[in-house]
Design a protein around this motif. Structure first.
Motif, PDB file in Angstrom:
ATOM      1  N   CYS A  40       0.827  -1.204   0.000  1.00 46.32           N
ATOM      2  CA  CYS A  40       0.000   0.000   0.000  1.00 46.32           C
ATOM      3  C   CYS A  40       0.872   1.269   0.000  1.00 46.32           C
ATOM      4  N   PHE A  42      -0.277   4.105   0.613  1.00 45.53           N
ATOM      5  CA  PHE A  42      -0.962   5.101   1.428  1.00 45.53           C
ATOM      6  C   PHE A  42      -0.663   4.997   2.913  1.00 45.53           C
ATOM      7  N   HIS A  43      -0.016   3.929   3.333  1.00 45.05           N
ATOM      8  CA  HIS A  43       0.413   3.888   4.726  1.00 45.05           C
ATOM      9  C   HIS A  43       1.827   3.330   4.837  1.00 45.05           C
ATOM     10  N   CYS A  62      -7.424  -1.309   0.822  1.00 50.20           N
ATOM     11  CA  CYS A  62      -6.282  -1.661   1.652  1.00 50.20           C
ATOM     12  C   CYS A  62      -6.780  -2.163   2.996  1.00 50.20           C
ATOM     13  N   GLY A  64      -4.871  -2.584   5.472  1.00 52.23           N
ATOM     14  CA  GLY A  64      -4.069  -1.973   6.527  1.00 52.23           C
ATOM     15  C   GLY A  64      -4.611  -0.626   6.954  1.00 52.23           C
ATOM     16  N   CYS A  65      -4.907   0.229   5.995  1.00 59.61           N
ATOM     17  CA  CYS A  65      -5.318   1.597   6.359  1.00 59.61           C
ATOM     18  C   CYS A  65      -6.717   1.925   5.860  1.00 59.61           C
TER      19      CYS A  65
HETATM   20 ZN   LIG Z   1      -2.867   1.107   3.288  1.00 61.70          ZN
END
Ligand SMILES: [Zn+2]
Length: 122
Positions: A40, A42-43, A62, A64-65
């Motif tokens: 990702c 974005f994180h 995602c 994760g985030c």
């Molecule tokens: Zn993410």
């Protein structure tokens, strides 16, 4: 300036492959069943690919985030641009034509409005 109708936005979302867009940005998606996964962007510290791209829906998500969305959201987030600008970028990339803005110019031979105005005596 181009305006984006729902139809154009829909075409962008469905006709432009998110997977190919992601690949063009240097990511190397890994096959995960029917979907593809990348690390990702974005994180921080996404060691195992947690961002899943689904070619079927042409969406990303995602785990994760919780970043998620369409090709347009992807461009907005990765390029830091507005919704409209993201649409313009994608449209240019894909060679999609905006309604009313990029039509071939016709010769003005019959531009006069000739609506018959007959009085029919109501
Ligand atoms: Zn993410």
């Amino acid at each position: 300036m181009a305006r984006f109708t729902d139809e154009t936005i829909n075409r962008i979302k469905t006709e432009i492959s998110l997977l190919r867009l992601v690949e063009s940005q240097g990511h190397q998606p890994k096959r995960q069943g029917k979907d593809w996964a990348i690390r990702c962007p974005f994180h921080e510290g996404d060691d195992t690919p947690s961002l899943v791209i689904s070619p079927k829906t042409n969406l990303f998500h995602c785990f994760g985030c919780d970043a998620a969305g369409s090709v347009i959201d992807w461009v907005m987030r990765t390029r830091g641009v507005s919704f409209r600008f993201a649409c313009e970028l994608l449209q240019n990339d894909a060679g999609l034509v905006a309604e009313g803005s990029a039509q071939p110019v016709k010769k003005n031979t019959t531009t006069k409005l000739s609506i018959p105005r007959q009085s029919r005596g109501l």
